[in-house]
Scaffold this motif. Structure first.
Motif, PDB file in Angstrom:
ATOM      1  N   VAL A 104      -9.328  -4.881   4.518  1.00  0.00           N
ATOM      2  CA  VAL A 104      -9.434  -4.007   5.690  1.00  0.00           C
ATOM      3  C   VAL A 104      -8.957  -2.614   5.305  1.00  0.00           C
ATOM      4  O   VAL A 104      -7.859  -2.452   4.770  1.00  0.00           O
ATOM      5  N   ILE A 105      -9.788  -1.610   5.568  1.00  0.00           N
ATOM      6  CA  ILE A 105      -9.419  -0.215   5.344  1.00  0.00           C
ATOM      7  C   ILE A 105      -9.160   0.424   6.704  1.00  0.00           C
ATOM      8  O   ILE A 105     -10.017   0.385   7.594  1.00  0.00           O
ATOM      9  N   ASP A 106      -7.977   1.001   6.874  1.00  0.00           N
ATOM     10  CA  ASP A 106      -7.492   1.503   8.161  1.00  0.00           C
ATOM     11  C   ASP A 106      -7.248   3.010   8.041  1.00  0.00           C
ATOM     12  O   ASP A 106      -6.382   3.439   7.275  1.00  0.00           O
ATOM     13  N   LEU A 107      -7.997   3.825   8.794  1.00  0.00           N
ATOM     14  CA  LEU A 107      -8.014   5.277   8.628  1.00  0.00           C
ATOM     15  C   LEU A 107      -7.179   5.983   9.701  1.00  0.00           C
ATOM     16  O   LEU A 107      -7.345   5.727  10.902  1.00  0.00           O
ATOM     17  N   HIS A 108      -6.318   6.890   9.258  1.00  0.00           N
ATOM     18  CA  HIS A 108      -5.445   7.629  10.183  1.00  0.00           C
ATOM     19  C   HIS A 108      -6.217   8.671  10.979  1.00  0.00           C
ATOM     20  O   HIS A 108      -7.358   9.038  10.662  1.00  0.00           O
ATOM     21  N   GLY A 109      -5.574   9.203  12.012  1.00  0.00           N
ATOM     22  CA  GLY A 109      -6.170  10.244  12.833  1.00  0.00           C
ATOM     23  C   GLY A 109      -6.011  11.628  12.225  1.00  0.00           C
ATOM     24  O   GLY A 109      -5.395  11.813  11.169  1.00  0.00           O
ATOM     25  N   SER A 155       0.924   6.801   5.807  1.00  0.00           N
ATOM     26  CA  SER A 155       2.175   6.128   6.158  1.00  0.00           C
ATOM     27  C   SER A 155       2.350   6.017   7.663  1.00  0.00           C
ATOM     28  O   SER A 155       2.880   5.012   8.169  1.00  0.00           O
ATOM     29  N   GLN A 156       1.891   7.018   8.409  1.00  0.00           N
ATOM     30  CA  GLN A 156       1.994   6.944   9.865  1.00  0.00           C
ATOM     31  C   GLN A 156       1.049   5.901  10.429  1.00  0.00           C
ATOM     32  O   GLN A 156       1.433   5.120  11.310  1.00  0.00           O
ATOM     33  N   ARG A 202      -0.053   3.314   8.864  1.00  0.00           N
ATOM     34  CA  ARG A 202       0.494   2.022   8.431  1.00  0.00           C
ATOM     35  C   ARG A 202       1.631   1.588   9.355  1.00  0.00           C
ATOM     36  O   ARG A 202       1.739   0.414   9.717  1.00  0.00           O
ATOM     37  N   ARG A 203       2.470   2.531   9.742  1.00  0.00           N
ATOM     38  CA  ARG A 203       3.626   2.206  10.583  1.00  0.00           C
ATOM     39  C   ARG A 203       3.218   1.883  12.014  1.00  0.00           C
ATOM     40  O   ARG A 203       3.833   1.031  12.663  1.00  0.00           O
ATOM     41  N   TRP A 204       2.187   2.546  12.522  1.00  0.00           N
ATOM     42  CA  TRP A 204       1.884   2.460  13.945  1.00  0.00           C
ATOM     43  C   TRP A 204       0.760   1.509  14.317  1.00  0.00           C
ATOM     44  O   TRP A 204       0.732   0.993  15.441  1.00  0.00           O
ATOM     45  N   SER A 205      -0.207   1.254  13.421  1.00  0.00           N
ATOM     46  CA  SER A 205      -1.391   0.501  13.864  1.00  0.00           C
ATOM     47  C   SER A 205      -1.139  -0.991  14.037  1.00  0.00           C
ATOM     48  O   SER A 205      -1.820  -1.647  14.816  1.00  0.00           O
ATOM     49  N   GLY A 206      -0.195  -1.540  13.299  1.00  0.00           N
ATOM     50  CA  GLY A 206       0.072  -2.973  13.379  1.00  0.00           C
ATOM     51  C   GLY A 206      -0.753  -3.811  12.427  1.00  0.00           C
ATOM     52  O   GLY A 206      -0.627  -5.041  12.401  1.00  0.00           O
ATOM     53  N   LEU A 207      -1.589  -3.158  11.591  1.00  0.00           N
ATOM     54  CA  LEU A 207      -2.420  -3.931  10.663  1.00  0.00           C
ATOM     55  C   LEU A 207      -1.585  -4.689   9.639  1.00  0.00           C
ATOM     56  O   LEU A 207      -1.941  -5.805   9.246  1.00  0.00           O
ATOM     57  N   GLU A 208      -0.474  -4.114   9.199  1.00  0.00           N
ATOM     58  CA  GLU A 208       0.302  -4.764   8.141  1.00  0.00           C
ATOM     59  C   GLU A 208       0.815  -6.130   8.583  1.00  0.00           C
ATOM     60  O   GLU A 208       0.864  -7.074   7.782  1.00  0.00           O
ATOM     61  N   ARG A 209       1.220  -6.263   9.849  1.00  0.00           N
ATOM     62  CA  ARG A 209       1.665  -7.575  10.332  1.00  0.00           C
ATOM     63  C   ARG A 209       0.548  -8.602  10.218  1.00  0.00           C
ATOM     64  O   ARG A 209       0.773  -9.749   9.818  1.00  0.00           O
ATOM     65  N   ILE A 210      -0.668  -8.207  10.592  1.00  0.00           N
ATOM     66  CA  ILE A 210      -1.805  -9.114  10.487  1.00  0.00           C
ATOM     67  C   ILE A 210      -2.110  -9.418   9.031  1.00  0.00           C
ATOM     68  O   ILE A 210      -2.394 -10.564   8.668  1.00  0.00           O
ATOM     69  N   ALA A 211      -2.050  -8.395   8.172  1.00  0.00           N
ATOM     70  CA  ALA A 211      -2.336  -8.606   6.749  1.00  0.00           C
ATOM     71  C   ALA A 211      -1.377  -9.631   6.149  1.00  0.00           C
ATOM     72  O   ALA A 211      -1.787 -10.484   5.351  1.00  0.00           O
ATOM     73  N   LYS A 212      -0.116  -9.557   6.536  1.00  0.00           N
ATOM     74  CA  LYS A 212       0.869 -10.499   6.004  1.00  0.00           C
ATOM     75  C   LYS A 212       0.673 -11.907   6.564  1.00  0.00           C
ATOM     76  O   LYS A 212       0.797 -12.894   5.839  1.00  0.00           O
ATOM     77  N   ARG A 234       5.862   2.664  21.371  1.00  0.00           N
ATOM     78  CA  ARG A 234       7.326   2.588  21.336  1.00  0.00           C
ATOM     79  C   ARG A 234       7.922   3.766  20.574  1.00  0.00           C
ATOM     80  O   ARG A 234       8.864   4.429  21.050  1.00  0.00           O
ATOM     81  N   ASP A 235       7.405   4.039  19.372  1.00  0.00           N
ATOM     82  CA  ASP A 235       8.018   5.037  18.503  1.00  0.00           C
ATOM     83  C   ASP A 235       7.780   6.459  18.972  1.00  0.00           C
ATOM     84  O   ASP A 235       8.683   7.301  18.920  1.00  0.00           O
ATOM     85  N   ARG A 236       6.566   6.764  19.420  1.00  0.00           N
ATOM     86  CA  ARG A 236       6.216   8.147  19.764  1.00  0.00           C
ATOM     87  C   ARG A 236       6.491   8.483  21.212  1.00  0.00           C
ATOM     88  O   ARG A 236       6.842   9.619  21.545  1.00  0.00           O
ATOM     89  N   TRP A 237       6.309   7.509  22.111  1.00  0.00           N
ATOM     90  CA  TRP A 237       6.357   7.825  23.538  1.00  0.00           C
ATOM     91  C   TRP A 237       7.444   7.076  24.290  1.00  0.00           C
ATOM     92  O   TRP A 237       7.661   7.347  25.474  1.00  0.00           O
TER      93      TRP A 237
END
Length: 350
Positions: free
Chosen positions: A110-115, A121-122, A124-134, A319-322
Protein backbone atom coordinates in the motif's frame (compact mmCIF):
# COMPACT_ATOMS: atom_id res chain seq x y z
CA UNK A 1 -20.48 6.67 -22.33
CA UNK A 2 -18.23 8.37 -24.89
CA UNK A 3 -18.79 12.09 -25.13
CA UNK A 4 -20.98 12.21 -22.04
CA UNK A 5 -21.01 15.38 -19.95
CA UNK A 6 -18.66 14.68 -17.06
CA UNK A 7 -20.87 16.70 -14.69
CA UNK A 8 -24.17 15.19 -15.81
CA UNK A 9 -25.96 13.04 -13.27
CA UNK A 10 -27.39 9.69 -14.30
CA UNK A 11 -30.98 8.98 -13.37
CA UNK A 12 -29.95 6.72 -10.52
CA UNK A 13 -28.28 9.71 -8.85
CA UNK A 14 -31.76 10.86 -7.81
CA UNK A 15 -31.75 8.41 -4.91
CA UNK A 16 -28.26 9.58 -4.00
CA UNK A 17 -29.47 13.21 -3.92
CA UNK A 18 -32.45 12.30 -1.78
CA UNK A 19 -30.21 10.50 0.67
CA UNK A 20 -27.85 13.45 1.02
CA UNK A 21 -30.80 15.78 1.37
CA UNK A 22 -31.98 13.69 4.31
CA UNK A 23 -28.49 13.80 5.76
CA UNK A 24 -28.46 17.61 5.60
CA UNK A 25 -31.91 18.08 7.13
CA UNK A 26 -32.35 19.23 10.71
CA UNK A 27 -32.26 17.53 14.07
CA UNK A 28 -35.36 15.40 13.45
CA UNK A 29 -34.15 12.43 11.46
CA UNK A 30 -36.22 11.19 8.54
CA UNK A 31 -37.13 7.53 8.90
CA UNK A 32 -37.18 5.00 6.10
CA UNK A 33 -37.24 1.23 5.93
CA UNK A 34 -33.50 1.11 5.45
CA UNK A 35 -32.06 3.84 7.63
CA UNK A 36 -32.54 6.57 10.20
CA UNK A 37 -29.87 9.21 9.76
CA UNK A 38 -29.05 12.53 11.38
CA UNK A 39 -26.62 14.92 9.76
CA UNK A 40 -25.81 18.51 8.90
CA UNK A 41 -28.42 21.24 8.74
CA UNK A 42 -28.96 23.17 5.54
CA UNK A 43 -27.68 26.27 7.30
CA UNK A 44 -24.39 24.65 8.23
CA UNK A 45 -23.92 23.50 4.62
CA UNK A 46 -24.39 27.05 3.37
CA UNK A 47 -21.97 28.40 5.96
CA UNK A 48 -19.35 25.83 4.98
CA UNK A 49 -19.62 26.87 1.33
CA UNK A 50 -19.32 30.60 2.17
CA UNK A 51 -16.38 30.43 4.56
CA UNK A 52 -14.45 27.52 3.04
CA UNK A 53 -12.18 29.66 0.87
CA UNK A 54 -11.34 31.97 3.80
CA UNK A 55 -10.52 29.04 6.09
CA UNK A 56 -8.43 27.36 3.42
CA UNK A 57 -6.41 30.56 2.89
CA UNK A 58 -5.81 30.78 6.64
CA UNK A 59 -4.76 27.13 6.70
CA UNK A 60 -2.28 27.67 3.86
CA UNK A 61 -0.81 30.69 5.64
CA UNK A 62 -0.37 28.68 8.83
CA UNK A 63 1.21 25.80 6.93
CA UNK A 64 3.78 28.20 5.43
CA UNK A 65 4.73 29.45 8.87
CA UNK A 66 4.93 25.88 10.22
CA UNK A 67 7.33 24.70 7.51
CA UNK A 68 10.05 27.29 8.21
CA UNK A 69 11.78 26.25 5.01
CA UNK A 70 12.89 28.07 1.90
CA UNK A 71 10.87 25.48 -0.01
CA UNK A 72 8.20 23.12 1.30
CA UNK A 73 8.85 19.43 1.61
CA UNK A 74 11.66 17.37 3.10
CA UNK A 75 15.39 17.11 2.47
CA UNK A 76 15.76 13.71 0.81
CA UNK A 77 19.52 13.84 1.44
CA UNK A 78 18.75 12.96 5.06
CA UNK A 79 17.06 9.67 4.10
CA UNK A 80 19.00 6.38 3.99
CA UNK A 81 19.92 5.14 0.49
CA UNK A 82 17.45 2.28 0.84
CA UNK A 83 14.62 4.82 1.08
CA UNK A 84 15.66 7.20 -1.69
CA UNK A 85 16.43 7.20 -5.39
CA UNK A 86 17.12 9.62 -8.21
CA UNK A 87 14.19 9.55 -10.61
CA UNK A 88 14.30 11.59 -13.81
CA UNK A 89 17.03 13.75 -12.30
CA UNK A 90 15.14 14.48 -9.05
CA UNK A 91 16.04 13.00 -5.66
CA UNK A 92 12.95 11.27 -4.26
CA UNK A 93 12.51 9.61 -0.87
CA UNK A 94 10.01 7.76 1.30
CA UNK A 95 9.39 5.98 4.59
CA UNK A 96 8.49 2.34 4.75
CA UNK A 97 7.15 -0.41 6.97
CA UNK A 98 8.03 -4.02 6.04
CA UNK A 99 6.39 -6.91 7.90
CA UNK A 100 8.54 -9.49 9.70
CA UNK A 101 10.20 -11.98 7.37
CA UNK A 102 7.97 -14.82 8.48
CA UNK A 103 4.88 -12.86 7.41
CA UNK A 104 6.30 -11.21 4.32
CA UNK A 105 5.43 -13.73 1.63
CA UNK A 106 2.70 -12.88 -0.86
CA UNK A 107 1.86 -9.65 0.97
CA UNK A 108 0.02 -6.59 -0.31
CA UNK A 109 1.78 -3.26 -0.88
CA UNK A 110 0.00 0.00 0.00
CA UNK A 111 1.35 3.41 -1.01
CA UNK A 112 -0.08 6.24 1.12
CA UNK A 113 0.36 9.83 -0.17
CA UNK A 114 0.45 12.92 2.06
CA UNK A 115 -1.47 16.14 1.46
CA UNK A 116 -0.24 19.44 0.02
CA UNK A 117 2.87 20.73 1.83
CA UNK A 118 2.80 17.90 4.36
CA UNK A 119 5.35 15.10 4.63
CA UNK A 120 5.69 11.34 4.68
CA UNK A 121 6.20 11.31 8.45
CA UNK A 122 3.02 13.28 9.08
CA UNK A 123 0.92 11.06 6.84
CA UNK A 124 2.47 8.00 8.50
CA UNK A 125 1.61 9.36 11.95
CA UNK A 126 -1.93 10.47 11.17
CA UNK A 127 -3.48 8.13 8.58
CA UNK A 128 -3.51 4.96 10.66
CA UNK A 129 -2.14 2.78 7.85
CA UNK A 130 0.81 1.56 9.91
CA UNK A 131 -1.49 -0.11 12.46
CA UNK A 132 -3.20 -2.00 9.65
CA UNK A 133 0.14 -2.87 8.03
CA UNK A 134 1.36 -4.40 11.28
CA UNK A 135 -1.84 -6.31 12.03
CA UNK A 136 -2.39 -7.52 8.43
CA UNK A 137 1.29 -8.12 7.45
CA UNK A 138 1.20 -5.51 4.68
CA UNK A 139 4.07 -3.55 3.13
CA UNK A 140 3.36 0.17 3.56
CA UNK A 141 5.17 3.08 1.90
CA UNK A 142 4.80 6.80 2.59
CA UNK A 143 6.57 8.74 -0.21
CA UNK A 144 7.31 12.46 -0.28
CA UNK A 145 5.98 14.67 -3.02
CA UNK A 146 8.57 16.82 -4.79
CA UNK A 147 8.83 20.09 -2.84
CA UNK A 148 5.88 19.05 -0.72
CA UNK A 149 3.27 18.48 -3.42
CA UNK A 150 2.03 15.91 -5.91
CA UNK A 151 1.55 16.60 -9.60
CA UNK A 152 -2.08 15.53 -9.56
CA UNK A 153 -2.78 16.84 -13.07
CA UNK A 154 -0.55 17.34 -16.13
CA UNK A 155 -0.54 21.14 -15.62
CA UNK A 156 3.08 22.36 -16.05
CA UNK A 157 2.68 24.88 -13.21
CA UNK A 158 2.54 21.99 -10.74
CA UNK A 159 6.27 21.41 -11.15
CA UNK A 160 8.75 19.24 -13.01
CA UNK A 161 8.08 15.88 -11.36
CA UNK A 162 6.40 13.06 -13.27
CA UNK A 163 4.74 11.53 -10.24
CA UNK A 164 2.88 8.79 -12.11
CA UNK A 165 6.21 7.53 -13.44
CA UNK A 166 7.78 7.95 -9.99
CA UNK A 167 5.08 5.84 -8.33
CA UNK A 168 5.54 3.15 -10.98
CA UNK A 169 9.28 3.15 -10.31
CA UNK A 170 8.72 3.09 -6.55
CA UNK A 171 6.54 -0.01 -6.79
CA UNK A 172 9.19 -1.71 -8.91
CA UNK A 173 12.01 -0.81 -6.51
CA UNK A 174 10.13 -1.99 -3.41
CA UNK A 175 9.00 -5.20 -5.11
CA UNK A 176 12.56 -5.94 -6.28
CA UNK A 177 14.03 -5.36 -2.82
CA UNK A 178 11.32 -7.25 -0.93
CA UNK A 179 10.56 -10.52 -2.67
CA UNK A 180 7.40 -11.04 -0.61
CA UNK A 181 5.45 -8.28 -2.36
CA UNK A 182 2.52 -9.65 -4.33
CA UNK A 183 2.46 -7.51 -7.49
CA UNK A 184 -1.20 -8.32 -8.05
CA UNK A 185 -2.10 -6.65 -4.72
CA UNK A 186 -0.66 -3.13 -5.02
CA UNK A 187 -2.93 -0.33 -3.77
CA UNK A 188 -2.98 3.46 -3.52
CA UNK A 189 -4.24 5.63 -0.66
CA UNK A 190 -3.79 9.29 0.19
CA UNK A 191 -5.17 12.49 1.68
CA UNK A 192 -6.19 15.74 -0.07
CA UNK A 193 -3.52 16.50 -2.71
CA UNK A 194 -2.32 12.93 -2.08
CA UNK A 195 -5.82 11.67 -2.87
CA UNK A 196 -5.85 13.69 -6.10
CA UNK A 197 -2.55 12.07 -7.02
CA UNK A 198 -3.66 8.58 -6.02
CA UNK A 199 -6.74 8.85 -8.25
CA UNK A 200 -4.69 10.14 -11.18
CA UNK A 201 -2.07 7.39 -10.82
CA UNK A 202 -4.75 4.69 -10.54
CA UNK A 203 -6.28 5.91 -13.81
CA UNK A 204 -2.98 6.24 -15.71
CA UNK A 205 -1.22 3.19 -14.24
CA UNK A 206 -4.05 0.69 -13.96
CA UNK A 207 -1.60 -2.04 -14.96
CA UNK A 208 0.23 -1.43 -11.65
CA UNK A 209 -2.51 -0.55 -9.14
CA UNK A 210 -5.46 -2.85 -8.50
CA UNK A 211 -7.42 -0.38 -6.37
CA UNK A 212 -7.40 3.08 -4.82
CA UNK A 213 -9.15 4.33 -1.67
CA UNK A 214 -8.40 7.88 -0.58
CA UNK A 215 -9.70 10.71 1.56
CA UNK A 216 -10.80 14.32 0.92
CA UNK A 217 -9.77 14.61 -2.73
CA UNK A 218 -10.94 14.46 -6.33
CA UNK A 219 -9.94 13.23 -9.74
CA UNK A 220 -8.71 16.58 -10.97
CA UNK A 221 -9.70 18.29 -14.21
CA UNK A 222 -8.80 17.75 -16.89
CA UNK A 223 -9.24 14.03 -16.47
CA UNK A 224 -6.20 11.98 -17.47
CA UNK A 225 -6.24 11.54 -21.24
CA UNK A 226 -4.21 8.33 -21.02
CA UNK A 227 -6.48 5.38 -21.86
CA UNK A 228 -7.22 3.25 -18.82
CA UNK A 229 -6.00 -0.24 -19.67
CA UNK A 230 -7.79 -2.16 -16.92
CA UNK A 231 -10.68 -1.61 -14.50
CA UNK A 232 -9.67 -0.34 -11.05
CA UNK A 233 -11.42 -0.56 -7.71
CA UNK A 234 -12.08 3.07 -6.68
CA UNK A 235 -13.33 4.52 -3.39
CA UNK A 236 -13.22 8.12 -2.20
CA UNK A 237 -14.22 9.12 1.36
CA UNK A 238 -15.33 12.70 2.02
CA UNK A 239 -16.79 14.77 4.84
CA UNK A 240 -19.91 16.71 3.92
CA UNK A 241 -18.50 19.67 5.89
CA UNK A 242 -14.99 19.66 4.38
CA UNK A 243 -14.06 23.38 4.00
CA UNK A 244 -10.83 22.82 2.05
CA UNK A 245 -12.06 20.46 -0.70
CA UNK A 246 -15.80 21.06 -0.63
CA UNK A 247 -18.01 18.00 -0.96
CA UNK A 248 -20.39 20.09 -3.06
CA UNK A 249 -19.42 21.80 -6.34
CA UNK A 250 -18.06 25.33 -5.87
CA UNK A 251 -15.94 27.77 -7.84
CA UNK A 252 -12.80 26.09 -6.48
CA UNK A 253 -14.00 22.51 -6.04
CA UNK A 254 -15.47 20.05 -8.59
CA UNK A 255 -17.31 18.22 -5.81
CA UNK A 256 -17.36 14.56 -4.84
CA UNK A 257 -20.02 13.59 -7.38
CA UNK A 258 -17.74 14.33 -10.31
CA UNK A 259 -15.16 11.82 -9.11
CA UNK A 260 -17.83 9.15 -8.60
CA UNK A 261 -19.25 9.81 -12.06
CA UNK A 262 -15.81 9.79 -13.69
CA UNK A 263 -14.99 6.37 -12.26
CA UNK A 264 -18.45 5.07 -13.17
CA UNK A 265 -17.56 5.76 -16.79
CA UNK A 266 -13.94 4.62 -16.52
CA UNK A 267 -14.93 1.26 -15.04
CA UNK A 268 -17.93 0.86 -17.37
CA UNK A 269 -20.45 0.61 -14.53
CA UNK A 270 -23.86 0.18 -16.13
CA UNK A 271 -25.96 -0.52 -13.03
CA UNK A 272 -27.69 1.70 -10.54
CA UNK A 273 -26.12 3.57 -7.64
CA UNK A 274 -26.91 1.55 -4.54
CA UNK A 275 -26.30 1.86 -0.84
CA UNK A 276 -24.08 -0.90 0.51
CA UNK A 277 -24.44 0.20 4.13
CA UNK A 278 -25.24 3.24 6.23
CA UNK A 279 -25.41 4.35 9.85
CA UNK A 280 -25.88 7.58 11.80
CA UNK A 281 -22.49 8.94 10.74
CA UNK A 282 -21.83 7.72 7.20
CA UNK A 283 -23.20 6.11 4.07
CA UNK A 284 -21.36 3.86 1.61
CA UNK A 285 -22.61 4.11 -2.00
CA UNK A 286 -21.45 2.21 -5.04
CA UNK A 287 -22.37 1.74 -8.68
CA UNK A 288 -23.31 -1.78 -9.69
CA UNK A 289 -22.51 -3.89 -12.77
CA UNK A 290 -18.98 -2.57 -13.27
CA UNK A 291 -16.41 -4.26 -15.48
CA UNK A 292 -14.68 -7.18 -13.77
CA UNK A 293 -12.04 -5.87 -11.38
CA UNK A 294 -13.54 -2.37 -11.26
CA UNK A 295 -15.69 -0.39 -8.84
CA UNK A 296 -16.91 3.17 -8.40
CA UNK A 297 -17.73 3.83 -4.77
CA UNK A 298 -18.03 6.66 -2.31
CA UNK A 299 -18.39 7.17 1.45
CA UNK A 300 -20.09 10.35 2.66
CA UNK A 301 -19.23 11.24 6.27
CA UNK A 302 -22.05 13.29 7.71
CA UNK A 303 -20.44 15.54 10.34
CA UNK A 304 -16.68 15.80 10.82
CA UNK A 305 -16.54 18.98 12.90
CA UNK A 306 -17.52 21.89 10.70
CA UNK A 307 -14.12 23.64 10.65
CA UNK A 308 -10.76 22.52 9.28
CA UNK A 309 -11.18 19.22 11.10
CA UNK A 310 -13.73 18.46 8.37
CA UNK A 311 -10.76 18.00 6.05
CA UNK A 312 -9.11 15.50 8.42
CA UNK A 313 -11.32 12.49 9.22
CA UNK A 314 -8.39 10.28 10.30
CA UNK A 315 -8.73 9.41 14.05
CA UNK A 316 -5.10 10.22 14.92
CA UNK A 317 -5.18 13.52 13.03
CA UNK A 318 -8.37 14.56 14.82
CA UNK A 319 -6.76 13.88 18.19
CA UNK A 320 -3.31 15.31 17.47
CA UNK A 321 -4.19 18.36 15.37
CA UNK A 322 -7.64 19.35 16.59
CA UNK A 323 -8.08 17.76 20.02
CA UNK A 324 -11.29 16.06 18.84
CA UNK A 325 -12.70 12.61 19.42
CA UNK A 326 -12.45 10.15 16.52
CA UNK A 327 -15.40 9.76 14.19
CA UNK A 328 -17.55 6.67 14.72
CA UNK A 329 -16.12 5.21 11.50
CA UNK A 330 -12.36 4.72 11.05
CA UNK A 331 -11.80 5.84 7.46
CA UNK A 332 -8.54 3.90 7.11
CA UNK A 333 -10.25 0.65 8.10
CA UNK A 334 -12.98 1.33 5.55
CA UNK A 335 -10.34 2.05 2.91
CA UNK A 336 -8.36 -1.11 3.66
CA UNK A 337 -11.41 -3.38 3.74
CA UNK A 338 -12.31 -1.99 0.32
CA UNK A 339 -9.00 -2.28 -1.53
CA UNK A 340 -8.16 -5.75 -0.25
CA UNK A 341 -11.10 -7.11 -2.30
CA UNK A 342 -9.24 -6.39 -5.56
CA UNK A 343 -6.40 -8.11 -7.38
CA UNK A 344 -5.06 -7.73 -10.88
CA UNK A 345 -5.57 -11.44 -11.63
CA UNK A 346 -9.20 -10.61 -12.25
CA UNK A 347 -8.28 -9.09 -15.60
CA UNK A 348 -4.68 -9.99 -16.49
CA UNK A 349 -2.29 -12.87 -15.83
CA UNK A 350 0.60 -11.82 -13.58
Amino acid sequence: MEGADMHAAPEDMVGHDEHLREMRNGAVCPVSRRRRMCALSVTSGIVVSLVGAMLFAHWNQRRSSELQLGKPGVDCNTFPPSDAMVHQGLLRCWEMYAPPIRDAENAALVIDLHGWHYTSSQQRRWSGLERIAKSESVYAVWPNGYEGQWKSSPTPSLGPADDVAFLRALVGKVADEYGGVNRSRVYLMGHSNGCWMALRAAAEASDVFAAVACVSGFLMEPEPDVPQRFPVGELELHCLDDPANSYYPTAWSPGARRTLNAWRRRNNCTGLLRERWSNASSVFMEHTSCASGGAAAHVALTDCGGNLSGHWPYPDARRDRWGLDPLPEDVMHIAWRFVREFTREEWVAV
